[in-house]
Enzyme design. Structure first.
Site, PDB file in Angstrom:
ATOM      1  N   HIS A  73    -101.117  11.003  25.483  1.00  0.00           N
ATOM      2  CA  HIS A  73    -101.321  12.421  25.796  1.00  0.00           C
ATOM      3  C   HIS A  73    -102.519  12.899  24.976  1.00  0.00           C
ATOM      4  CE1 HIS A  73    -100.337  16.758  25.593  1.00  0.00           C
ATOM      5  NE2 HIS A  73     -99.565  16.566  26.655  1.00  0.00           N
TER       6      HIS A  73
ATOM      7  N   GLN B 178     -91.868  12.694  24.137  1.00  0.00           N
ATOM      8  CA  GLN B 178     -91.017  12.329  25.276  1.00  0.00           C
ATOM      9  C   GLN B 178     -89.848  11.442  24.879  1.00  0.00           C
ATOM     10  OE1 GLN B 178     -91.158  13.850  28.029  1.00  0.00           O
ATOM     11  NE2 GLN B 178     -93.137  14.833  27.698  1.00  0.00           N
TER      12      GLN B 178
HETATM   13  C1  PLP Z   1     -96.275  12.326  25.301  1.00  0.00           C
HETATM   14  C2  PLP Z   1     -96.568  13.719  24.856  1.00  0.00           C
HETATM   15  N1  PLP Z   1     -97.141  13.924  23.680  1.00  0.00           N
HETATM   16  C3  PLP Z   1     -97.402  15.143  23.217  1.00  0.00           C
HETATM   17  C4  PLP Z   1     -97.116  16.265  23.947  1.00  0.00           C
HETATM   18  C5  PLP Z   1     -97.470  17.596  23.397  1.00  0.00           C
HETATM   19  O1  PLP Z   1     -96.354  18.358  23.178  1.00  0.00           O
HETATM   20  P1  PLP Z   1     -96.529  19.862  22.693  1.00  0.00           P
HETATM   21  O2  PLP Z   1     -97.402  20.535  23.697  1.00  0.00           O
HETATM   22  O3  PLP Z   1     -95.155  20.392  22.652  1.00  0.00           O
HETATM   23  O4  PLP Z   1     -97.177  19.790  21.344  1.00  0.00           O
HETATM   24  C6  PLP Z   1     -96.531  16.111  25.195  1.00  0.00           C
HETATM   25  C7  PLP Z   1     -96.250  17.306  26.035  1.00  0.00           C
HETATM   26  O5  PLP Z   1     -96.570  17.401  27.181  1.00  0.00           O
HETATM   27  C8  PLP Z   1     -96.247  14.816  25.661  1.00  0.00           C
HETATM   28  O6  PLP Z   1     -95.677  14.630  26.856  1.00  0.00           O
END
Ligand code: PLP
Lengths: 408, 131
Positions: free
Chosen positions: A124, A204
């Site tokens: 991500h 996740q």
């Molecule tokens: C694999 C992964 N990492 C990080 C995030 C980021 O999460 P947040 O926006 O709650 O910091 C997400 C959210 O979509 C995610 O799916």
């Protein structure tokens, strides 16, 4: 033990709303954020109604109650991932901030030009951009474990990358696009054997799988409450005790200090050292309630339910001509199904499904490099959680047939 | 037929009348919407009296972005370039004949952004062009 989904759905008020008159909600976007059960909503409201006060600084009754509730939430979150102690849980805003905390403290104190960080192509953006920023600023080198065509990490390449003495391996526990459940225990073991520190993006994996930081041996674990039935605005970073003790503070301000003089300060003990300013107190209470709720269901049962539903979803999606599902087979993934439909842009799919109350996501899901790797700009993504029903998969599939009819 | 995906839009998406690329051309511009990977290129020929003699668009993306590009090019052929400069967001929405939420609005207006950056001879497009 299996989940009684029809029963537990009654705990989620939003699931009984209609998107438009007569059109019930079919919520298939839990990977973006989960819905919240009544105990979470009630715990937060009860806190504001009866206990609200700032924490760690008052001696009055409410301040003591609020502090105790905040710290109790930390205990619950620590136990949920089997952290050795609650002080190894730092409350942040979300997984993204947790990763940035490590990038700004541990990494900037320990990495210099030429040092290597291993990431993966399926990360991500929140586990990519902080490291790109560091690379740009420091001249740190980034390397990537490739993703195979069937959506798995290429561990042979990983082993080769490890021979070049990386300082950090930062990988996601579960992909938010492919659903791939990565072999974290093995990745961590190999990283440690090569002398690297490990960070797992658990945004996740923590909501969807049993996660035991001691069994995995991971040094840092980042996750968000909002993806695991809790409120937005709070997340956590787990860290190895000795690392947290040694790292410099993150943000400066109240609460993170022991003493302050005009030109100097002494940082507080962990975890407070990393929690500057008034934190999200009611949200911490909600986070604790979410963890209680998941514990009551049992994370094995949660994972088993999602496995069952994604298995069914893949079967049904793959029978539709023109649909291509990305990622590994159901046995290697969590409750995520990302797909394309020949000749139709994912935005059009999502919008037509929305007319029937079916909420899916379309886009690159904050994983643009992964989409580039597969030669596409966007996918449509249906994702599942504890409250997902097979009938909702059917609604998705019927919607896709309708899309096909419209675009005929 | 779903009102949102009016036949008109699907029609222009599937059978665009003005898809292509003019070479030589007098005006050429392209840009994309990084959020969804929509991409639009516009090429125009302008005659001696300052009117759009011919126009084409090329690109990829959702039905709304591609259909609005086709409808937009259709609407400007034969028009003075000075009039094209004055086109607004509402003109595109009128062509499409649908209401759109903020995310899809970006898809619908990409072609207008590209077109206006082209006719103004700008090096880059900007949101200000479609307000
Ligand atoms: C694999 C992964 N990492 C990080 C995030 C980021 O999460 P947040 O926006 O709650 O910091 C997400 C959210 O979509 C995610 O799916």
């Amino acid at each position: 033990m299996t989940l009684d989904v029809n029963l537990l759905r009654q705990d989620f008020p939003i699931l009984s709303r209609e998107v438009r008159p007569g059109i019930p909600l079919v919520y298939l976007d839990s990977t973006a954020t989960s819905q919240k059960p009544r105990p979470v909503l009630e715990a937060m409201e009860a806190f504001y109604r009866t206990n609200n006060a700032n924490i760690h600084r008052g001696v009055h009754t409410l301040a003591e109650e609020a502090t105790a509730m905040y710290e109790q939430a930390r205990e619950k979150v620590a136990q949920f991932i089997n952290a050795p102690s609650a002080e190894q849980i730092i409350f942040t805003r979300n997984a993204t901030e947790s990763i940035n905390l490590v990038a700004y403290t541990w990494a900037r104190a320990n990495l210099k030009a030429g040092d290597r960080i291993i990431l993966t192509e399926m990360e991500h953006h929140s586990n990519m951009v902080p490291w790109i920023m560091l690379a740009t600023e420091r001249g740190v080198e980034l390397e990537f474990i490739p993703v195979t065509p069937d959506g798995l990490l290429d561990l042979d390449v990983y082993r080769t990358l490890l021979t070049r003495s990386p300082k950090l391996v930062a990988v996601s526990g579960m992909s938010n696009v492919l659903g791939t459940i990565n072999p974290i225990a093995e990745i961590v073991r190999l990283a440690h054997a090569a002398g690297a520190i490990t960070l797992v993006d658990g945004a996740q994996s923590v909501p969807h799988l049993p996660v035991d930081v001691q069994a995995l041996g991971v040094d840092f674990l980042a996750f968000s409450a909002h993806k695991m039935l809790g409120p937005s605005g709070i997340g956590a970073l787990y860290g190895r005790h000795d690392l947290l003790e040694k790292m410099p503070p993150f943000m400066g301000g109240g609460d993170m200090i022991k003493t302050v003089h005009l030109r100097s300060f002494a940082p507080n003990d962990i975890p407070h050292k990393y929690e500057a300013g008034t934190p999200a107190i009611a949200e911490a209470v909600g986070f604790g309630a979410a963890v209680d709720y998941l514990n009551k269901l049992g994370m094995q049962a949660v994972a088993a339910h999602e496995h069952e539903i994604v298995n069914y979803a893949l079967d049904r999606l793959e029978e539709i001509p023109g649909v291509k599902v990305f990622g590994p087979t159901a046995d290697k993934k969590g409750g995520v199904a990302s797909f394309t439909l020949e000749g139709v842009h994912p935005h059009d799919i999502a919008q037509i499904l929305d007319r029937d109350g079916v909420a899916i996501r379309a886009g690159h899901h904050c994983a643009q490099p992964l989409h580039e790797k597969f030669g596409i700009t966007a996918t449509a993504r249906a994702s599942f959680y504890v409250y997902s029903l097979p009938q909702e998969v059917d609604a998705l599939v019927n919607g896709i047939y309708k899309v096909k009819e419209i675009f005929g | 037929m779903d009102d949102l995906y009016r036949e008109l839009i699907i029609d222009h998406y599937k059978n665009p009348q003005f898809r292509g690329h003019l070479d030589p051309n007098d005006i050429h511009f392209e840009d994309d919407n990084p959020l969804c990977g929509d991409h639009i290129e516009v090429t125009l020929r302008v005659d001696g009296s300052g009117k759009v003699a011919d126009g084409r668009f090329d690109g990829k993306g959702c039905a709304i972005s591609q259909a609005s590009a086709d409808l937009l090019i259709e609407s400007i052929i034969g028009k003075p370039v000075e009039d094209v400069k004055k086109l607004s967001k509402q003109d595109v929405l009128d062509l499409l004949g649908i209401e759109l939420g903020p995310v899809r609005l970006k898809c619908a207006l990409l072609s207008l952004k590209v077109l206006k950056a082209g006719v103004y001879g700008l090096g880059e497009s900007s949101e200000a062009l479609i307000e």
